[in-house]
Design an enzyme around this catalytic site. Structure first.
Site, PDB file in Angstrom:
ATOM      1  N   ASN A   1       0.919  -1.184  -0.034  1.00  0.00           N
ATOM      2  CA  ASN A   1       0.034  -0.021  -0.090  1.00  0.00           C
ATOM      3  C   ASN A   1       0.992   1.204  -0.108  1.00  0.00           C
ATOM      4  O   ASN A   1       1.509   1.586   1.168  1.00  0.00           O
ATOM      5  CB  ASN A   1      -0.967   0.097   1.059  1.00  0.00           C
TER       6      ASN A   1
ATOM      7  N   LYS B   1       0.231   4.227  -0.250  1.00  0.00           N
ATOM      8  CA  LYS B   1      -0.416   5.568   0.394  1.00  0.00           C
ATOM      9  C   LYS B   1      -0.423   6.704  -0.434  1.00  0.00           C
ATOM     10  O   LYS B   1      -0.055   6.533  -1.706  1.00  0.00           O
ATOM     11  CB  LYS B   1       0.067   5.743   1.695  1.00  0.00           C
TER      12      LYS B   1
ATOM     13  N   HIS C   1      -9.639   0.792   4.718  1.00  0.00           N
ATOM     14  CA  HIS C   1      -8.345   0.972   5.498  1.00  0.00           C
ATOM     15  C   HIS C   1      -8.487   1.996   6.712  1.00  0.00           C
ATOM     16  O   HIS C   1      -9.393   2.914   6.534  1.00  0.00           O
ATOM     17  CB  HIS C   1      -7.326   1.662   4.271  1.00  0.00           C
TER      18      HIS C   1
ATOM     19  N   GLU D   1      -6.942   4.565   7.876  1.00  0.00           N
ATOM     20  CA  GLU D   1      -6.969   5.918   7.548  1.00  0.00           C
ATOM     21  C   GLU D   1      -8.032   6.602   6.875  1.00  0.00           C
ATOM     22  O   GLU D   1      -8.502   7.433   7.199  1.00  0.00           O
ATOM     23  CB  GLU D   1      -5.615   6.158   6.574  1.00  0.00           C
TER      24      GLU D   1
ATOM     25  N   GLU E   1      -5.524  -5.316  10.205  1.00  0.00           N
ATOM     26  CA  GLU E   1      -4.708  -4.347  10.822  1.00  0.00           C
ATOM     27  C   GLU E   1      -4.914  -3.342  12.045  1.00  0.00           C
ATOM     28  O   GLU E   1      -5.905  -2.505  11.915  1.00  0.00           O
ATOM     29  CB  GLU E   1      -4.719  -3.186   9.235  1.00  0.00           C
TER      30      GLU E   1
ATOM     31  N   GLY F   1       2.089   2.014  10.667  1.00  0.00           N
ATOM     32  CA  GLY F   1       3.014   3.212  10.789  1.00  0.00           C
ATOM     33  C   GLY F   1       3.840   3.614  11.912  1.00  0.00           C
ATOM     34  O   GLY F   1       4.302   4.658  12.106  1.00  0.00           O
TER      35      GLY F   1
ATOM     36  N   SER G   1       3.100  -2.217  10.323  1.00  0.00           N
ATOM     37  CA  SER G   1       4.747  -2.328  10.697  1.00  0.00           C
ATOM     38  C   SER G   1       5.401  -3.684  10.172  1.00  0.00           C
ATOM     39  O   SER G   1       6.186  -4.130  10.807  1.00  0.00           O
ATOM     40  CB  SER G   1       4.946  -1.903  11.987  1.00  0.00           C
TER      41      SER G   1
HETATM   42  C1  PEP Z   1      -0.902   0.057   6.164  1.00  0.00           C
HETATM   43  O1  PEP Z   1      -0.692   1.171   5.712  1.00  0.00           O
HETATM   44  O2  PEP Z   1      -1.750  -0.745   5.491  1.00  0.00           O
HETATM   45  C2  PEP Z   1       0.111  -0.220   6.697  1.00  0.00           C
HETATM   46  C3  PEP Z   1       0.027  -1.653   7.256  1.00  0.00           C
HETATM   47  O3  PEP Z   1       1.286   0.469   7.095  1.00  0.00           O
HETATM   48  P1  PEP Z   1       2.690   0.125   7.754  1.00  0.00           P
HETATM   49  O4  PEP Z   1       3.230  -1.150   7.118  1.00  0.00           O
HETATM   50  O5  PEP Z   1       3.635   1.337   7.423  1.00  0.00           O
HETATM   51  O6  PEP Z   1       2.620  -0.061   9.202  1.00  0.00           O
END
Ligand code: PEP
Length: 251
Positions: free
Chosen positions: A9, A11, A95, A97, A167, A173, A212
């Site tokens: 992803n 972003k 997601h 976000e 998630e 992040g 992460s």
């Molecule tokens: C994500 O945006 O779905 C995500 C898991 O981000 P990160 O791997 O940076 O934690």
């Protein structure tokens, strides 16, 4: 057998030059076997470029978001039909976000899920709890609510053509991933909840872990029995690192 999937992803990152370098690194790093499916989810404006760049390769492309409506006066939005038209395979819906920053609720996420499937694209449905919810031991309650909202409008049959991504919001992040045991517990809960309605679908659905993930922790996370790959944010922007993560998912 569930074939693992690792989806990057991106972003709101990238440029034409950066994307081109990243795609080249991914294509160079492909192993040639099909033990893992690799996908990338660039920002909307770069989708067509990336789809062209990976044409005739095993790399799939997904969008990060979609409009719940099929067509019409929705300035700034992008429909599932458009994503299908340009050659997307996956669409991320729900997601955290989008849920947190853009206030997308369970009902809207469910409508997006349906819109994606109506165009024969595969939704990657994100679910997960905040730190506060985890500390109040509400993880299963929250994940069940997010799943049930989709099941209520789409039905269990729809999950045969979908991917779920667990998630935990506190892991996205932050550099602080869930432990393999924490991830496994929630993945098993998700699979069990779906299997209660349809054992075949529950057994076959791919449930990705996101939060992460990096090369250093991917092996132990993907080694858990109900973790079928990952949805990777930050680490998907570094070609070599991303390909090491994909390698860790290879079955
Ligand atoms: C994500 O945006 O779905 C995500 C898991 O981000 P990160 O791997 O940076 O934690």
């Amino acid at each position: 057998m569930r074939r693992p999937l690792v989806a990057g992803n991106w972003k709101m990152h990238g440029s034409r030059a950066e994307n081109s370098a990243l795609v080249s690194a991914i294509l160079q790093g492909l192993s040639g076997d099909d033990g893992v499916e690799v996908a990338v989810c660039p920002p909307f404006v770069y989708l067509a470029d990336v789809i062209r760049a990976v044409k005739d390769t095993p790399v799939a492309v997904g969008a990060q978001n979609v409009c719940a409506e099929p067509v019409g006066a929705f300035t700034g939005e992008v429909s599932s039909a458009m994503l299908r038209d340009i050659g997307c395979k996956y669409v991320i819906v729900g997601h955290s976000e989008r849920r947190q920053i853009y206030r997308e609720d369970d009902a809207l996420v469910a409508r997006k899920f349906l819109a994606v499937q109506q165009q024969k694209l595969t939704p990657i449905l994100c679910v997960g709890e905040t730190l506060e919810e985890r500390e109040k031991t509400e993880t299963e309650h929250v994940v069940a609510r997010q799943l049930d909202a989709v099941l209520a409008v789409a039905g269990i049959g729809a999950l045969a053509q979908a991917v779920v991504a667990y998630e935990p919001v506190w892991a996205i992040g932050t550099g602080k991933n869930a432990t393999p045991e924490q991830a496994q517990a929630v993945h098993a809960f998700i699979r069990g909840r779906l299997a209660r309605q349809d054992a075949n679908i529950g057994g076959a659905i791919r449930i990705l872990y996101g939060g992460s993930v990096k090369a250093a922790n991917a092996g132990e996370l993907f080694g858990m029995p109900d973790v079928d790959g990952g949805l990777v944010g930050g680490a998907s922007l570094k070609g070599e690192e991303f390909m090491r993560i994909c390698g860790a998912a290879r079955s």
